[in-house]
Write a protein that holds these residues in place. Structure first.
Motif, short mmCIF file in Angstrom:
data_model
loop_
_atom_site.label_atom_id
_atom_site.label_comp_id
_atom_site.label_asym_id
_atom_site.label_seq_id
_atom_site.Cartn_x
_atom_site.Cartn_y
_atom_site.Cartn_z
N ILE A 1 -97.19 71.11 20.28
CA ILE A 1 -97.86 71.10 19.10
C ILE A 1 -97.47 69.82 18.48
O ILE A 1 -96.32 69.33 18.28
CB ILE A 1 -97.30 72.48 18.44
CG1 ILE A 1 -97.84 73.47 19.16
CG2 ILE A 1 -97.90 72.39 17.03
CD1 ILE A 1 -97.11 74.92 18.49
N SER A 2 -98.60 69.02 17.75
CA SER A 2 -98.45 67.78 17.26
C SER A 2 -97.61 66.93 18.21
O SER A 2 -96.85 65.89 17.63
CB SER A 2 -97.83 67.97 15.97
OG SER A 2 -98.43 68.71 15.02
N GLY A 3 -97.88 66.92 19.58
CA GLY A 3 -97.25 66.00 20.35
C GLY A 3 -95.77 66.34 20.86
O GLY A 3 -95.11 65.66 21.61
N GLU A 4 -95.25 67.43 20.20
CA GLU A 4 -93.79 67.79 20.25
C GLU A 4 -94.00 68.82 21.48
O GLU A 4 -94.46 69.97 21.42
CB GLU A 4 -93.28 68.24 19.18
CG GLU A 4 -91.50 68.65 19.47
CD GLU A 4 -90.99 69.16 18.19
OE1 GLU A 4 -89.94 69.34 18.19
OE2 GLU A 4 -91.72 69.27 17.24
N ARG A 5 -92.97 69.03 22.52
CA ARG A 5 -92.99 70.07 23.34
C ARG A 5 -92.02 70.93 22.73
O ARG A 5 -91.03 70.86 22.21
CB ARG A 5 -91.98 69.70 24.74
CG ARG A 5 -92.29 70.60 25.98
CD ARG A 5 -91.29 69.99 27.12
NE ARG A 5 -91.46 71.05 28.18
CZ ARG A 5 -90.24 72.07 28.23
NH1 ARG A 5 -89.57 71.93 27.48
NH2 ARG A 5 -90.50 72.92 29.29
N VAL A 6 -92.53 72.30 22.60
CA VAL A 6 -91.99 73.33 21.82
C VAL A 6 -91.58 74.71 22.78
O VAL A 6 -91.28 75.61 22.03
CB VAL A 6 -92.98 73.79 20.77
CG1 VAL A 6 -93.37 72.63 19.92
CG2 VAL A 6 -94.24 74.45 21.45
N ASN A 7 -91.73 74.48 23.94
CA ASN A 7 -91.23 75.55 24.72
C ASN A 7 -90.08 76.31 24.48
O ASN A 7 -89.81 77.55 24.65
CB ASN A 7 -91.09 75.00 26.27
CG ASN A 7 -92.69 74.79 27.00
OD1 ASN A 7 -93.09 73.86 26.45
ND2 ASN A 7 -92.74 75.21 28.39
N ASP A 8 -88.87 75.23 24.20
CA ASP A 8 -87.62 76.09 23.68
C ASP A 8 -87.32 76.01 22.24
O ASP A 8 -86.17 76.60 22.23
CB ASP A 8 -86.57 75.24 24.52
CG ASP A 8 -86.78 75.01 25.83
OD1 ASP A 8 -86.95 75.75 26.54
OD2 ASP A 8 -86.45 73.89 26.36
N LEU A 9 -88.35 75.91 21.64
CA LEU A 9 -88.16 76.32 20.11
C LEU A 9 -88.60 77.70 19.69
O LEU A 9 -89.34 78.21 20.13
CB LEU A 9 -88.94 75.17 19.24
CG LEU A 9 -88.93 73.71 19.16
CD1 LEU A 9 -89.80 73.02 18.32
CD2 LEU A 9 -87.34 73.44 18.78
#
Length: 334
Positions: A64-72
């Motif tokens: 999302i917005s270029g940031e990998r968020v799998n682990d967020l």
């Protein structure tokens, strides 16, 4: 309101040995209104919940917005979700329902007040801020649920069948309001529904899902005019496309041919001959249900009033350019 892109690369979901999402690749551009559509069990809500952080991603990458968020965790992804059930606190006022998440996040009180009042003005619920949810209609409660999402100023709005609890007239009104809201906010929105009319009227881009796979992605009218498969052709359009197999299809060098009800017309020399079983006269249009023998039941959508009684002989014709051809695997033949 910020705009953010959402990128899915090889996204899979497994429950034990059961695969429910099968390696989905998808790009959602900043400010797009994207609708996931498909029948019950196709994986659309599971996919939305994976984006929200409410379901774990088995494999693949979500950004999302270029940031990998799998682990967020969900709270750190910059998303806000609106549920089918509204999920309002019954003992809190509209104001406090909208403000609650901001209070938990320790946002300063003046900022909370500004955001709530701005969102309530956009949604035209300012006069209801002191009321409890039980004093609101279903449409008003849904506006409050949307307002609770707006005040968070999320990167992405997620909607899980938000209109399915409303009656038909109110759903139509809320569709218009949601599309207007999207234009005003310019925000990225992802919306799940099983209702293809909602998908066609709301979406900039539709994602048609079938058994955990993407069948086709495209603009609403592109999916209507150029369905890639039998599944998409049958799902997009109301009433459903007529499908004919056998010799009729073979003459068109196809395993199955499709004709949309609106592309059929009464024609004494038409190739589809049968008996009128029933007609539904709606004033501006009539649906005719025709028993066409070996061709099966054919539905025709016509303007005005069809002056034929059940049991009458009827012949239907069509423009050949409106004939859709599909191979034995259900794929469109160009």
């Amino acid at each position: 309101m910020s705009q953010s892109d959402v990128r899915l690369r090889g996204i899979k979901k497994q429950y034990g040995k059961l695969d429910v999402i099968h390696g989905i690749d998808l790009d959602i551009e900043p400010g797009e209104f994207v609708v996931f559509v498909g029948p019950s069990g196709c994986g659309k809500t599971t996919l939305l919940r994976m984006i929200a952080g409410l379901e774990e991603i088995s494999s693949g990458d979500l950004s999302i917005s270029g940031e990998r968020v799998n682990d967020l965790p969900s709270s750190q992804r910059g998303v806000a979700m609106v549920f089918q059930s509204y999920a309002l606190y019954p003992h809190k006022t509209v104001y406090d329902n909208m403000a609650f998440g901001l209070k938990i996040a320790k946002v300063p009180k003046p900022e909370i007040d500004r955001r709530v009042k701005e969102a309530s003005a956009v949604l035209q619920i300012t006069e209801y801020l002191d009321r409890l949810p039980k004093a609101l209609s279903g449409g008003q409660r849904q506006r409050v649920a949307i307002g609770r999402a707006i005040v968070r100023d999320p990167k992405v709005f997620l909607f899980d069948e938000p209109l399915s609890n409303l009656d038909a007239a109110l759903r139509t009104k809320m569709r218009v309001e949601l599309k207007t809201l999207h234009r005003r906010l310019g925000a990225t929105m992802i919306y799940v529904t099983h209702d293809q009319i909602e998908a066609m009227t709301l979406a900039d881009k539709i994602v048609v899902l079938n058994k955990g796979r993407v069948e086709q992605v495209g603009r609403p009218l592109d999916l209507y005019t150029s369905p890639a498969s039998l599944f998409v052709a049958g799902f997009i359009g109301s009433p459903q496309m007529n499908f004919i197999t056998g010799e009729f299809a073979s003459r068109s060098a196809a395993s199955t041919v499709g004709l949309r009800p609106e592309h059929l017309k009464v024609d004494a020399n038409g190739p589809i001959v049968g008996t009128l079983k029933h007609s539904e006269q709606l004033g501006n249009e009539t649906f005719a249900y025709v028993d066409a023998g070996v061709l099966g039941e054919i539905t025709a959508r016509m303007d005005g009033t069809l002056m034929l009684a059940p049991g009458s002989a009827i012949a239907l014709g069509f423009d050949p350019e409106h004939l859709y051809r599909f191979d034995s695997a259900g794929k469109r033949i160009s």
